[in-house]
Write a protein that holds these residues in place. Structure first.
Motif, PDB file in Angstrom:
ATOM      1  N   ASN A   1      41.682  42.862  45.705  1.00 61.79           N
ATOM      2  CA  ASN A   1      40.323  43.250  46.076  1.00 61.79           C
ATOM      3  C   ASN A   1      39.412  43.520  44.891  1.00 61.79           C
ATOM      4  N   ARG A   2      39.947  43.412  43.661  1.00 62.19           N
ATOM      5  CA  ARG A   2      39.098  43.614  42.481  1.00 62.19           C
ATOM      6  C   ARG A   2      39.763  42.916  41.294  1.00 62.19           C
TER       7      ARG A   2
ATOM      8  N   ARG B   1      40.959  36.840  43.692  1.00 60.44           N
ATOM      9  CA  ARG B   1      40.027  37.607  44.521  1.00 60.44           C
ATOM     10  C   ARG B   1      39.554  36.756  45.690  1.00 60.44           C
TER      11      ARG B   1
ATOM     12  N   TYR C   1      46.479  38.000  47.249  1.00 62.11           N
ATOM     13  CA  TYR C   1      45.081  38.196  46.892  1.00 62.11           C
ATOM     14  C   TYR C   1      44.837  39.661  46.552  1.00 62.11           C
TER      15      TYR C   1
END
Length: 381
Positions: free
Chosen positions: A197-198, A218, A195
């Motif tokens: 974060n942006r 995300r 995953y």
């Protein structure tokens, strides 16, 4: 997986050859890791029962497997029908075949015919190795984002698992929706993946194409896709930072952060909110121990049920899902009528490219708008 999406070796997933999965604290650079920022640095090891099964897997299957060396499955699988999405040569399918036993069944779904043919050559070997009187696995050629085109029926499966595969497919929403459809109400989706974060800017997609982190999802999108499909909000079991060592990739992604994580979520039935008694918080007591969880059931990184101890579960959907799941006989459920509702709304604002002068936006790509509403019911003091 199909040859077009066959995994490459990870850039550098820390200690991937070990049987521990942990959250490592790093120096804070001000970059929020969204849903992962509050994960406790707690080790979660591959249970000894799984290590013993892995030792019995045919060495050729182990050698050809592209799945993560770390193996973790939810407990209480005996007699269950389980589906492994993106099964490859079948390593995890064969591990699961031992866990479900003769009265259970495991389906492995993959689009790569060559890998499936290899897996089928080892079906009888593992049935004999595990002392099964009959085979209990089946390999299905098909796309994991088009499960409706396979023989798998809706509401027919107890558990769906996936090990570091979903990130290689473009239509992740379809994969999550398909998993939800084939699960029975209360069924569990237990999956590991990477995953971010942006959002990853489009101009860097080609550079990351085929890399393990290239299709990272995300956290906000995972919540959105899962809850829209009919799952509970995904519960983070454990996670650890994913370190990029390729200089070109690191330069391109800047402060973008990746984590490898394991989530679990449960399928909710389609009922009106006022129909279910689980619209208030519940006190759950873990009374009947699970195998390999005799003293404590590690539900997620923040919620552990200790044997015999009463614990307040403030998310009504989790109590409801557990009451429908295969874990229901392991708990007692006591409602807390005197409670109040707390609602938290998080919004990521959409900023048009022309108005965004922030360097972290990476080339003027607009940030996606996501609104997440979390309703928690807590006992009144």
């Amino acid at each position: 997986m199909s040859s077009s999406t066959e995994p490459k070796s990870p850039v550098n997933e820390q200690d991937d050859t070990e049987t521990t999965y942990s959250v490592n604290e790093e120096e804070d650079d001000g970059s929020e890791m969204d849903g992962f920022s509050n994960v406790k640095p707690k080790l979660l090891k591959t249970p000894s029962i799984l290590n013993a099964i892995i030792d019995q897997i045919h060495p050729d299957v182990i050698a050809k497997s592209h799945q993560s060396n770390f193996v973790l499955f939810p407990p209480k699988l005996e007699g269950c029908t389980v589906v492994d999405l993106g099964c490859g040569v079948g390593r995890d399918v064969f591990i699961l075949s031992k866990l479900v036993g003769e009265n259970g069944h495991v389906f492995g779904v993959d689009s790569d015919k060559e890998q499936l043919d290899f897996a089928r050559q080892h079906v009888h070997y593992h049935a004999k190795k595990f002392g099964l009187s009959k085979t209990n696995v089946e390999f299905i050629e098909g796309e994991i984002d088009r499960l409706e085109d396979t023989k798998l029926k809706e509401n027919s499966v107890d558990v769906v698992v996936s090990n570091s595969v979903v990130n290689y497919r473009r239509d992740k929403k379809a994969i999550i929706e398909g998993a939800c459809k084939i699960l029975k109400p209360g069924g569990e989706f237990y999956f590991s993946d990477v995953y971010v974060n942006r959002p990853i800017p489009a101009e860097y997609q080609e550079l990351l194409s085929g890399e393990y982190i290239g299709g990272a999802l995300r956290w906000e999108d995972l919540i959105l896709y899962a809850t829209e499909a009919g799952f509970t909000q995904p519960r983070l079991v454990t996670a650890k930072p994913y370190v990029v060592t390729n200089d070109d990739i690191q330069k391109a992604i800047g402060k973008t952060k990746f984590v490898s994580a394991i989530f679990r979520c449960f399928k909710l039935p389609h009922v009106e909110a006022e129909v279910t008694p689980f619209n208030i918080p519940y006190q759950l007591t873990y009374e009947t121990p699970l195998v390999s969880a005799e003293d404590e059931f590690f539900f997620d990184h923040s919620l552990q049920f200790k044997l015999g101890e009463l614990l307040v579960v403030d998310d009504p959907s989790i109590a409801f899902a557990l009451s429908l799941s295969r874990y229901k006989e392991n708990f007692t459920f006591d409602p807390i009528a005197d409670a109040e509702t707390v609602t938290v709304i998080e919004t990521v604002e959409e900023i048009p490219a022309a108005q965004d002068n922030d360097d972290t936006n990476n080339g003027g790509v607009s940030r996606k708008t996501t609104t997440i509403t979390t309703t928690t019911m807590i006992p009144k003091e």
